[in-house]
Motif scaffolding. Structure first.
Motif, short mmCIF file in Angstrom:
data_model
loop_
_atom_site.label_atom_id
_atom_site.label_comp_id
_atom_site.label_asym_id
_atom_site.label_seq_id
_atom_site.Cartn_x
_atom_site.Cartn_y
_atom_site.Cartn_z
N VAL A 20 86.46 32.25 25.85
CA VAL A 20 87.14 32.68 27.12
C VAL A 20 88.68 32.80 27.29
N GLY A 21 89.27 31.93 26.33
CA GLY A 21 90.89 31.97 26.40
C GLY A 21 91.19 33.37 25.62
N VAL A 22 90.58 33.56 24.68
CA VAL A 22 90.80 34.64 23.73
C VAL A 22 90.75 36.05 24.50
N VAL A 23 89.52 35.96 25.28
CA VAL A 23 89.18 37.15 26.18
C VAL A 23 90.14 37.52 27.30
N GLU A 24 90.61 36.22 27.96
CA GLU A 24 91.65 36.61 29.04
C GLU A 24 92.84 37.01 28.53
N ASP A 25 93.23 36.53 27.31
CA ASP A 25 94.48 37.08 26.69
C ASP A 25 94.34 38.58 26.34
N ARG A 26 93.17 38.94 25.94
CA ARG A 26 93.02 40.42 25.65
C ARG A 26 93.16 41.13 26.70
N LEU A 27 92.29 40.64 27.82
CA LEU A 27 92.35 41.44 28.92
C LEU A 27 93.65 41.66 29.65
N THR A 28 94.57 40.41 29.54
CA THR A 28 95.80 40.35 30.15
C THR A 28 96.60 41.52 29.36
N GLN A 29 96.58 41.64 27.94
CA GLN A 29 97.33 42.33 27.31
C GLN A 29 96.89 43.87 27.78
N ALA A 30 95.54 44.31 27.74
CA ALA A 30 95.07 45.45 28.10
C ALA A 30 95.78 46.06 29.35
N VAL A 43 84.63 46.58 32.70
CA VAL A 43 83.37 46.98 32.55
C VAL A 43 82.96 46.01 31.37
N GLU A 44 82.23 44.54 31.84
CA GLU A 44 81.76 43.63 31.26
C GLU A 44 80.98 43.78 30.04
N ALA A 45 79.91 44.71 30.14
CA ALA A 45 79.08 44.86 29.20
C ALA A 45 79.65 45.61 27.90
N GLU A 46 80.79 46.85 28.23
CA GLU A 46 81.37 47.45 27.19
C GLU A 46 82.49 46.48 26.42
N ILE A 47 83.04 45.77 27.09
CA ILE A 47 84.05 44.97 26.56
C ILE A 47 83.26 44.00 25.44
N ALA A 48 82.09 43.46 26.12
CA ALA A 48 81.46 42.49 25.49
C ALA A 48 81.01 42.98 24.22
N MET A 51 84.01 43.47 21.60
CA MET A 51 84.28 42.26 21.05
C MET A 51 83.29 41.68 20.31
N ALA A 52 81.87 42.10 20.36
CA ALA A 52 80.85 41.46 19.68
C ALA A 52 80.77 39.94 20.18
N ILE A 53 80.42 40.01 21.53
CA ILE A 53 80.29 38.59 22.09
C ILE A 53 79.49 38.96 23.36
N SER A 54 78.98 37.65 23.99
CA SER A 54 78.09 37.84 25.18
C SER A 54 78.92 38.11 26.54
N ARG A 55 78.29 38.51 27.35
CA ARG A 55 79.06 38.90 28.53
C ARG A 55 79.65 37.62 29.50
N ALA A 56 78.99 36.44 29.12
CA ALA A 56 79.59 35.32 29.80
C ALA A 56 80.86 34.98 29.69
N VAL A 58 83.36 37.15 29.13
CA VAL A 58 83.96 38.14 29.71
C VAL A 58 84.31 37.84 31.29
N ARG A 59 82.98 37.31 31.87
CA ARG A 59 82.83 37.18 33.23
C ARG A 59 83.84 36.05 33.70
N GLU A 60 83.87 35.07 32.82
CA GLU A 60 84.66 33.81 33.21
C GLU A 60 86.10 34.34 33.06
N ALA A 61 86.52 34.88 32.01
CA ALA A 61 88.01 35.28 31.83
C ALA A 61 88.19 36.19 33.21
N SER A 62 87.38 36.93 33.52
CA SER A 62 87.66 37.78 34.67
C SER A 62 87.86 36.89 35.83
N ARG A 63 86.97 35.98 36.04
CA ARG A 63 87.48 34.93 37.11
C ARG A 63 88.47 34.20 37.14
#
Length: 241
Positions: A20-30, A43-48, A51-56, A58-63
């Motif tokens: 979650v922390g990594v995804v949050e950082d990647r989203l922030t940088q983007a 787009v959670e599904a595409e980002i997941a 990154m080769a991860i589940s959508r969960a 990505v969703r928590e980082a977005s929250r």
């Protein structure tokens, strides 16, 4: 509003414990680098997938980013990158000016020689890289200089408050093409602040900081209005711009 193109590879795959922390950082940088522009959908599904991860995660980082005011949630549509207004730019710069005038005065009194040396080295790096560094790197160094002054103030609460504004500051600057018309000159405008700090001259340090931030505020504001209009503009007060 635009969605993240499915064919692009904006996000690299990750495999680390704190997803979650990594995804949050990647989203922030983007977001701050303009790869996810204001108004675009996360787009959670595409980002997941990228990154080769589940959508969960990505969703928590977005929250998390929603709680920070970086993303907004729309019912049944998902998360979108927040769009800024002139009023929000004015409000943020007013807060930043207040924090940094307090910080630079306190730094004059509390910064030790080692801290001043770190600040001087950082400014040397800013000037050395100004001509060739990409915009996001220049923005990062600029904010690092101001963050270090807050750190040297010795006021941990002030540092936390200032740090909490940085993502929004990066967002504002990233909205504007060619925000640094003369990067070397902009880097050099930090020198009077450092000189006054080195002399422990509180009035001079605050005056230099105010001139520096007022100029940045006016520049960012004018460019934003020229490119995005004056939506949300409020009457100007006595404190700029």
């Amino acid at each position: 509003m635009t969605a993240t193109p499915a064919a692009s590879s904006t996000f690299e795959s990750v495999n680390v414990p704190d997803l979650v922390g990594v995804v949050e950082d990647r989203l922030t940088q983007a977001i701050v680098q303009g790869r996810l522009p204001p108004g675009s959908r996360v787009v959670e599904a595409e980002i997941a997938r990228q990154m080769a991860i589940s959508r969960a995660p990505v969703r928590e980082a977005s929250r998390r980013l929603e709680r920070q005011g970086i993303l907004v949630s729309k019912p049944r549509r998902g998360f979108f990158v927040r769009e800024m207004s002139v009023r929000e730019i004015d409000d943020l710069f007013q807060v930043r000016l207040s924090l940094e005038l307090t910080a630079v005065a306190a730094a004059c009194e509390h910064a030790d020689a080692a801290g001043m040396a770190r600040l001087s080295q950082l400014l040397d790096l800013m000037i050395a890289e100004a001509a060739d560094a990409p915009q996001h790197r220049r923005i990062e160094l600029d904010l690092s200089f101001h963050t270090l002054i807050c750190e040297l103030s010795g006021n941990a609460y002030l540092l936390r408050l200032f740090s909490s504004t940085q993502t929004e500051m990066r967002m504002i600057i990233s909205l504007i093409d060619n925000v640094y018309q003369d990067p070397e000159m902009v880097a050099a405008t930090h020198q009077p602040i450092l000189d006054a700090l080195t002399k422990r001259d509180v009035p001079a340090a605050q005056a230099c900081m105010k001139v520096h931030l007022d100029d940045a505020w006016e520049h960012v504001r004018n460019l934003f209005v020229s490119q995005h209009g004056a939506a949300g503009e409020k009457p100007r007060g006595s404190s700029k711009p």
